[in-house]
Design a protein around this motif. Sequence first.
Motif, short mmCIF file in Angstrom:
data_model
loop_
_atom_site.label_atom_id
_atom_site.label_comp_id
_atom_site.label_asym_id
_atom_site.label_seq_id
_atom_site.Cartn_x
_atom_site.Cartn_y
_atom_site.Cartn_z
N ALA A 111 23.77 18.45 -75.89
CA ALA A 111 25.32 18.74 -75.42
C ALA A 111 26.12 17.38 -75.09
O ALA A 111 27.07 17.30 -74.78
CB ALA A 111 25.42 19.76 -74.44
N GLY A 112 25.28 16.48 -74.32
CA GLY A 112 25.80 15.17 -73.57
C GLY A 112 25.91 14.35 -74.65
O GLY A 112 26.77 13.34 -74.20
N PHE A 113 25.58 14.28 -75.79
CA PHE A 113 25.87 13.31 -76.73
C PHE A 113 27.39 13.10 -77.25
O PHE A 113 27.81 12.14 -77.45
CB PHE A 113 25.21 13.58 -78.36
N ARG A 114 28.06 14.24 -77.29
CA ARG A 114 29.51 14.23 -77.65
C ARG A 114 30.20 13.60 -76.57
O ARG A 114 31.07 12.92 -76.59
CB ARG A 114 29.91 15.89 -77.80
N GLU A 126 38.33 9.14 -82.72
CA GLU A 126 37.09 9.91 -83.40
C GLU A 126 36.25 8.75 -83.96
O GLU A 126 35.25 9.12 -84.46
CB GLU A 126 37.54 11.10 -84.30
N MET A 127 36.43 7.54 -83.81
CA MET A 127 35.61 6.41 -84.21
C MET A 127 35.36 5.52 -82.91
O MET A 127 36.25 5.47 -82.26
CB MET A 127 36.20 5.63 -85.35
N VAL A 128 34.11 4.75 -83.08
CA VAL A 128 34.00 3.93 -82.05
C VAL A 128 33.72 2.46 -82.70
O VAL A 128 33.05 2.27 -83.89
CB VAL A 128 32.65 4.17 -81.18
N LYS A 226 29.05 -8.09 -90.15
CA LYS A 226 30.05 -8.75 -89.67
C LYS A 226 31.10 -8.22 -88.48
O LYS A 226 31.95 -8.69 -88.15
CB LYS A 226 31.17 -8.68 -91.08
N GLY A 227 30.41 -7.02 -88.04
CA GLY A 227 30.94 -6.10 -86.81
C GLY A 227 32.30 -5.70 -87.09
O GLY A 227 32.79 -5.34 -86.07
N LYS A 228 32.56 -5.32 -88.44
CA LYS A 228 33.82 -4.50 -88.87
C LYS A 228 33.68 -3.10 -88.92
O LYS A 228 34.70 -2.23 -89.01
CB LYS A 228 34.38 -5.22 -89.97
N ALA A 229 32.56 -2.54 -89.23
CA ALA A 229 32.40 -1.27 -89.23
C ALA A 229 32.63 -0.41 -88.20
O ALA A 229 32.50 -0.79 -86.88
CB ALA A 229 30.79 -1.03 -89.87
N GLU A 230 32.81 0.87 -88.27
CA GLU A 230 33.24 1.77 -87.19
C GLU A 230 31.92 2.86 -87.29
O GLU A 230 31.49 3.39 -88.29
CB GLU A 230 34.42 2.55 -87.29
N LEU A 231 31.77 3.40 -86.06
CA LEU A 231 30.72 4.30 -85.72
C LEU A 231 31.44 5.87 -85.68
O LEU A 231 32.09 5.83 -84.86
CB LEU A 231 29.78 4.23 -84.64
N ASN A 232 30.87 6.73 -86.52
CA ASN A 232 31.37 8.06 -86.34
C ASN A 232 30.54 8.91 -85.30
O ASN A 232 29.53 8.53 -85.18
CB ASN A 232 31.71 8.91 -87.55
N PHE A 233 30.67 9.98 -84.91
CA PHE A 233 30.14 11.00 -84.18
C PHE A 233 28.86 11.29 -84.73
O PHE A 233 27.77 11.16 -84.24
CB PHE A 233 30.85 12.20 -83.71
N GLU A 234 28.64 11.70 -86.02
CA GLU A 234 27.42 12.26 -86.86
C GLU A 234 26.60 11.22 -86.89
O GLU A 234 25.37 11.43 -86.33
CB GLU A 234 27.98 12.63 -88.07
N ASP A 235 27.01 9.93 -87.05
CA ASP A 235 26.07 8.86 -87.19
C ASP A 235 25.24 8.64 -85.53
O ASP A 235 24.17 8.44 -85.40
CB ASP A 235 26.48 7.62 -87.74
N MET A 240 20.90 8.98 -81.45
CA MET A 240 20.39 9.40 -80.29
C MET A 240 19.33 10.40 -80.56
O MET A 240 18.11 10.45 -80.03
CB MET A 240 21.79 9.95 -79.45
N ASP A 241 19.34 11.44 -81.54
CA ASP A 241 18.46 12.49 -81.59
C ASP A 241 17.18 11.73 -82.13
O ASP A 241 16.08 11.92 -81.87
CB ASP A 241 18.96 13.58 -82.62
N ASN A 242 17.44 10.63 -83.10
CA ASN A 242 16.28 10.14 -83.80
C ASN A 242 15.44 9.37 -82.84
O ASN A 242 14.20 9.33 -82.74
CB ASN A 242 16.81 9.10 -84.88
N LEU A 243 16.12 8.74 -81.64
CA LEU A 243 15.66 7.90 -80.77
C LEU A 243 14.58 8.75 -79.80
O LEU A 243 13.69 8.33 -79.37
CB LEU A 243 16.37 7.24 -79.81
N GLN A 244 15.28 10.14 -79.35
CA GLN A 244 14.61 10.81 -78.56
C GLN A 244 13.28 11.30 -79.41
O GLN A 244 12.03 11.42 -78.50
CB GLN A 244 15.27 12.01 -78.18
N THR A 245 13.40 11.54 -80.67
CA THR A 245 12.31 12.11 -81.37
C THR A 245 11.23 10.99 -81.58
O THR A 245 9.90 11.53 -81.49
CB THR A 245 12.88 12.58 -82.80
N GLU A 246 11.59 9.79 -81.77
CA GLU A 246 10.73 8.72 -81.97
C GLU A 246 9.89 8.56 -81.00
O GLU A 246 8.57 8.54 -80.90
CB GLU A 246 11.25 7.41 -82.53
#
Length: 384
Positions: A111-114, A126-128, A226-235, A240-246
Amino acid sequence: VTENRSDLEDLHLYATPREQRFRRFASLEFEGQLYMTPYDFIQAVTSDEPKRKQEFYNAKTARENELNQILMETPPVWKGSSKLFRNLNEKGVISYTEYLFLLCILTKPHAGFRIAFNMFDTDGNEMVDKKEFLVLQEIFRKKNEKREKRGDEEKRAMLRLQLYGYHTSTNSVLKTEGEDLVPRSYWDTLRRSTSQALFSDLAERADDISSSLSDTTLLVHFFGKKGKAELNFEDFYRFMDNLQTEVLEIEFLSYSNGMNTISEEDFAHILLRYTNVENTSSYLENMRCSIPEEKGITFEEFRSFFQFLNNLEDFTIAMQMYNFASRSIGQDEFKRAVYVATGVKLSPHLVNTVFKIFDVDRDDQLSYKEFIGIMKDRLNRGFR
């Protein structure tokens, strides 16, 4: 060389426990700044000491072309998986502030990921983007400047160079009014300071910040080469979920020896790691007597318990509302409180195992205060 090595060893006296751990596990140095590889990070959160013989004053020095070659191995965020860090192994670089950020992730409920994403998304689109993410560098740097230990200014400057890549203190992009209150954790710092960043001159200075920092594995993974892409919430959520699982998979597999379960005793060993429990043998002996026949803990049970731990704060509130804070609780009460507070259903066998570990007087009741105190240490891996 000997004199220089002694100076670097002395820096440990000026470092916080988290800084000391990062310096002990970091194996790469570029332009005076220390970095972890993904392998180093995994070791730092799952082992007491580095497995290979290394010291913070003997990190491998990388040239710019070597660093660029390492970063070429970084996959895009949409190719992330729960084996990302293991697959990258030595082919990646993680800065100190990113190390702190990753530690925050490991202790947060889903719940804290959002909340985390919204803290970075300062313009609310809605993008970082990379500029927004780099506020992390400034926030954690500012926090550590305030907590620096007094002493030899030259030594403190050397420590800043190792951890942040600069020689002297610089002006923060954040407003400093009313910052006399020290937040309880890096997560609190991030939450409070990003709201300040909304009103800062970060947008004007972001290019300067970006140009002064070397690219890292996380920056390339999130925002492309190139540092131009943006990060959406789903990714972001999936990362975060993958890191915890790993990390949980690595800890589980280190005890399972290729089997589908770990023993109840191994589960107890994992739970009591990084805690303030001095005499773990009494807990282990108590459990052996209470569970004579081994049934085993599956990975799903293992993961569900640590999902519960990441919701420990909500569980604590629920227990206080149930008015159990001052007395022991039974298994049914425990299961109900966990589910109400976190939405996580723990299996009867897992709950029984937890009770047998901590029920020292064998009355099938759990001491709430003792359990919460020990689990808070375990959740924060000894850095509470």
